[in-house]
Each structure stands twice: as structure tokens, then as C-alpha cells.
Design a protein around this motif. Sequence first.
Motif, PDB file in Angstrom:
ATOM      1  N   ASP A  73      14.373   2.134 -75.685  1.00 28.18           N
ATOM      2  CA  ASP A  73      13.660   3.139 -74.886  1.00 28.18           C
ATOM      3  C   ASP A  73      12.999   2.597 -73.631  1.00 28.18           C
ATOM      4  N   HIS A  96       9.277   0.308 -67.649  1.00 31.34           N
ATOM      5  CA  HIS A  96       8.859   1.676 -67.951  1.00 31.34           C
ATOM      6  C   HIS A  96       9.824   2.276 -68.960  1.00 31.34           C
ATOM      7  N   VAL A  97       9.419   3.372 -69.584  1.00 30.80           N
ATOM      8  CA  VAL A  97      10.295   4.059 -70.535  1.00 30.80           C
ATOM      9  C   VAL A  97      11.451   4.669 -69.762  1.00 30.80           C
ATOM     10  N   ASP A  98      12.658   4.424 -70.224  1.00 30.72           N
ATOM     11  CA  ASP A  98      13.862   4.860 -69.533  1.00 30.72           C
ATOM     12  C   ASP A  98      13.866   6.369 -69.328  1.00 30.72           C
ATOM     13  N   GLY A  99      14.017   6.790 -68.074  1.00 34.72           N
ATOM     14  CA  GLY A  99      14.140   8.198 -67.762  1.00 34.72           C
ATOM     15  C   GLY A  99      12.839   8.934 -67.547  1.00 34.72           C
ATOM     16  N   GLU A 100      11.699   8.284 -67.787  1.00 34.24           N
ATOM     17  CA  GLU A 100      10.412   8.952 -67.609  1.00 34.24           C
ATOM     18  C   GLU A 100       9.810   8.589 -66.256  1.00 34.24           C
ATOM     19  N   SER A 101       8.968   9.474 -65.747  1.00 31.17           N
ATOM     20  CA  SER A 101       8.315   9.235 -64.459  1.00 31.17           C
ATOM     21  C   SER A 101       6.921   9.840 -64.488  1.00 31.17           C
ATOM     22  N   ASN A 102       6.209   9.659 -63.384  1.00 31.15           N
ATOM     23  CA  ASN A 102       4.854  10.195 -63.238  1.00 31.15           C
ATOM     24  C   ASN A 102       3.900   9.645 -64.299  1.00 31.15           C
ATOM     25  N   ARG A 103       4.011   8.351 -64.543  1.00 31.56           N
ATOM     26  CA  ARG A 103       3.157   7.657 -65.514  1.00 31.56           C
ATOM     27  C   ARG A 103       2.172   6.750 -64.776  1.00 31.56           C
ATOM     28  N   ARG A 131       5.801   1.353 -73.664  1.00 31.10           N
ATOM     29  CA  ARG A 131       6.048   2.322 -74.744  1.00 31.10           C
ATOM     30  C   ARG A 131       4.815   3.182 -75.015  1.00 31.10           C
ATOM     31  N   GLY A 133       3.175   4.484 -72.568  1.00 29.15           N
ATOM     32  CA  GLY A 133       3.116   5.457 -71.494  1.00 29.15           C
ATOM     33  C   GLY A 133       2.703   4.929 -70.147  1.00 29.15           C
ATOM     34  N   GLY A 178       8.753   5.068 -60.999  1.00 31.19           N
ATOM     35  CA  GLY A 178       8.329   5.991 -62.039  1.00 31.19           C
ATOM     36  C   GLY A 178       6.842   6.131 -62.228  1.00 31.19           C
TER      37      GLY A 178
END
Length: 325
Positions: A73, A96-103, A131, A133, A178
Motif C-alpha cells: 500500500d 506515501h500511500v499509493d494513489g492517495e493525495s491531500n495528506r 500508512r 496517513g 500527494g
Amino acid sequence: MDTRRVATTAPTAPPLVPGRAYARKRQTAAGFLALAVSLLSTACGSSESSRSPAAGTGPPPTSFDACVVVTEDVCAVDAIPFASPGGVELAVDVYHVDGESNRPAVVLLGPGGWAYSSRDTVSGLAIALARQGLVVFVGDVRLACTDGGPLCGYHYPAPLADVHSLIQFATSHGAEYGARAGPIGVFGLSSGAELALLAAFTEAGVSRPGAVVAWSAPTSFAKLESNPVAGPIITRYLGCGYARCPDRWRDASPIAHASGAAPPTLLVSSADDPQVPATQSQSLYRALHSAGATAELDIEPGAAHAQFGSSTVSRCADFLLRHLS
């Protein structure tokens, strides 16, 4: 704000004391997960260097397409150039967590007595924080090592200047990897904690951090001058001893910069640490509290120097997320 917590249980995971530097090749997911659980090195325990290679000369990767999956992940973008002071190329890895953004983003600074680079020694912790966030920036700084590597041969304030550059890079370019816009966090371990605190207390303008976490931080160098382990390492970092350079020893001590303007600060220390006693964190906590800053203190029994378990990692991530949201 007076927020103090003394842990009543021992760490839940055994510490990891690495020897030789991890290879720059991506390790297996199992290896990374083991690192994330067992965590990290001592600031003073290894005699071998863990230097990062110089950053590449090509354009930095800025899209999710450049992110290499390192666990099921979490992915990482490697060796992004962020500064070249005096021609010394510095690079950062971003997790960063794959595919997530705005963290929320955090700069992570590893241990090593100001002589070992972070990029290979705290990858496990970087994955654990991702992981939870966070978008995690792990970068090079110039070092006080003496074995002739490209990052070696420097003294304070050069490493601090590089941390400021890294914070400014993560603040201004974080969205490309991200991270959300806004203040970032800084998280340091041992010698990296000194740099994290000092940078967080002295950074100004739009890149001023919104929170800082420090594990086993040396906060008042003068009180460590006679320590047989810490004293010589601090002398090497500063480039001269206390008797000859008391002003430099004071200026490099985070406690000298504690004020009501400091960002929210979480200090974590071992109750039984002979290298950097818990009194170092306690003194800074009192100084911040007296100045009206938000500060929290965690003293954990049974933990080794800058080595804390997964429950402490989660608490630190929660602290960052709370203050960076």
C-alpha cells in the motif's frame, strides 16, 4: 498548554540496531514491515557510515507514475534533488500511500550522531508513518563524518541550513507528491531530533512547521559536555569543544530557542537512556510550557535510546495529524 504523559508500559516491539547501510535497492515488503515494527538505530552505536548517494542531475520525478511500490500500500519516489549547497547534491525520498493525495506532510530526520544519513536508516519508520496517513520526506543533509564521502566534512550550522532547505522544498513542492497545502510537520530521532527542533523553532514565513516530534533529543548541549558518549560526538558536530566555543554550543541547543512562538511539540524519551538522559526532554518541555507554547512529554520506561514501539509511532502520527489538519 501543559500536557504531560508518562507511559506505564514498556515498548511493544524490540528495537533494531542496524549495522551496515541498507542498499539503495528497494527491499522486500516483509523487510520493510519488519523495519516499521522494530524501528531504527542508535545515534551513537555504529562505527560505519550510512551515507546517501548524491542526487541525480536529471529533472525530479513529480508524478505518481514515478512512485515505486515498496509494500502492498505504500510507494516511494527516490532521489529527488532539492538543494546543492556549495555544489553538494542533496536528495530526498518521498513516501506515501499509493494513489492517495491531500495528506499532511512531514520531514523525517534520522539518528546517527550527525554523521549518518537518514535516507537509508529510517525507511521503515517512513513507511509506518505513511500508512498512518502522512506524506513523508526523508532527505540528505551535510554531515560531520570524516571518511571522505560527498556529504562528509561539515559542521553546524551546515546541517541545519539543509534541513531548512528540505522543509522549504516539502512545503512548496509537497502537492506534487500527494501532500496537502499548508504547514508541514518535522519528526526527528536523537541527533535528527536536535535538527528537527532547531529547524522548527527557527524556520520563518510560509514554511514555518505546524508541529514537531522529537525522540531522545539532545536539547541542551552544555549539560552533555561531560557525557563520555555524547560529549565527543557533539564536539565533532560543532567543530570545537565547549571551552573554546560556548556560544556555538548554546546556539545549537534547541532549548536556547524555546519560545511561545514554537509550534506544538511532542517530546518522547526513555526513562533509562544513558546517552541522552530524559532530563534533556524534560528541561525543554518545562521551557516551552513556561513560554506558553503547546508541548507534550512522553517518558517511556524500559526503552532504549531513540527506539520506541509501534504504539508510540501511532501516538506520534496522531499528534502530527491533529495539529496539521
